[in-house]
Design an enzyme around this catalytic site. Structure first.
Site: not given
Ligand code: MRU
Length: 349
Positions: A44, A46, A192, A233
């Site tokens: 997970r 981005a 997270q 993202d």
């Molecule tokens: O649902 P997730 O855990 O994939 O969400 C991740 C995020 O929202 C992060 O803050 C985002 O990807 C930025 S870190 C590169």
């Protein structure tokens, strides 16, 4: 900490659902396993989602041995991978580059195309590493010595090839000898922050305090927080930024307390094809994630639940967007397109 690695013809993913309690690697030998790992958040964040998808296409090419169906097999894999998660644009950026690699070598035999796809995925991994180094250095320059930094979700080494985004910048500031204290939002519903950001900070020896999401205002009002720094993202051309649900609330609180609110992300997260955040598709996830806490049910069954995984912070609440190209400030549109042009090039989507 490493989120993913491609070795001996297979993709290894650190299973982020099991952290911090267990260190389990998922061995992916086919793209279906990669797609499932993205969908279920084993991998997970981005940039990591994009890189995993790119290697998922390599796996599809490796297993599509029959020359007559090679192209169809690879494009089916791309379609399946594209349907895993809708918000992080890095997924579509990576798949766009893989598709372009196939098209620019059309007519070559499967072994050659597979080699080109592998080279393209490796090139994205290397570019992500370089972007991580550059943007975290720019981000660190925004963190003063002695700062309290509030962050949301997880944005460290687990979300990319090496350092991460916002948490990577905090790490670099710490490594530069600055005294930094991190206020870690737990990040409901999937935690997270509580599970992953604390785990990374603990290993790095960076002082932090874990708080529930609804405590951020309290600590800002008490003067404990000097700035907020988050990842992204998808960033629209005008700077509107989609990030983990709750980020918009943090930005509103930062503005109310006259604190800077920064976004740190590589240019592969910038989507110049959409003018503003309104066009960003927000992933809606299963109600059970909200009806439970850490897997334990907390609400009565059969109730109405909303579970958007992301929200959009309007550009006017953002003090700066940090990419590998530097620190963009308002007006974002011309600056972000300069960063994209100078960085990864105009993304193929
Ligand atoms: O649902 P997730 O855990 O994939 O969400 C991740 C995020 O929202 C992060 O803050 C985002 O990807 C930025 S870190 C590169």
């Amino acid at each position: 900490v490493r989120a993913l690695e491609f070795r001996d013809g297979s993709l290894r993913l650190l299973d982020q659902r099991r952290l911090p309690h267990e260190i389990i690697w998922i061995e992916c030998r086919d793209y279906v396993t990669v797609a499932e790992a993205i969908r279920t958040l084993s991998v997970r964040g981005a940039p990591a989602i994009g890189l995993a998808a790119a290697y998922g296409v390599v796996l599809a090419a490796q297993t599509a041995r029959d020359g007559s169906t090679f192209r169809e097999d690879v494009s089916k894999a791309m379609e399946v991978l594209a349907r895993t998660r809708p918000t992080a644009v890095n997924l579509f950026y990576a798949l766009g580059r893989m598709r372009a690699a196939v098209e620019s070598h059309a007519g070559e035999p499967p072994e050659e195309l597979t080699r080109h796809l592998r080279a393209e995925a490796d090139a994205m991994m290397e570019a992500d590493q370089a972007a991580n180094q550059a943007m975290t250095a720019f981000g660190a320059s925004l963190i003063p010595d002695g700062a309290g930094v509030l962050t949301h979700c997880n944005t460290g080494a687990l979300v990319s090839s090496v350092l991460g985004t916002a948490l990577g910048a905090i790490r670099v500031a710490h490594e530069q000898g600055k005294s930094v204290h991190v206020w870690v939002d737990e990040t409901r519903p999937l935690l997270q922050g509580a599970r992953l950001t604390t785990w990374e900070l603990q290993q790095l020896g960076i002082p932090f305090t874990l708080i529930t999401d609804n405590m951020a205002a309290h600590f800002m009002a008490r003067g404990k927080v000097d700035l907020a720094m988050v990842g992204a993202d998808r960033i629209a051309a005008n700077g509107d930024t989609a990030n983990k649900i709750g980020t918009y609330g943090v930005a509103v609180l930062a503005r109310a307390h006259e604190l800077p609110f920064y976004v740190v992300a590589p240019t592969s997260t910038v989507d110049l094809t959409i003018p503003s955040g309104e066009a960003i598709t927000i992933e809606e996830r299963r109600p059970e994630e909200v009806m439970s806490f850490g897997g334990v049910p907390v609400s009565p069954p059969n109730i109405t639940v909303a579970n958007p995984a992301f929200d959009v912070t309007p550009a006017r609440l953002i003090s700066g967007i940090v990419t590998e190209g530097g620190i963009a400030t308002d007006p974002y549109a011309p600056r972000l397109s300069e960063h994209v042009r100078a960085g990864a090039g105009v993304p193929a989507r």
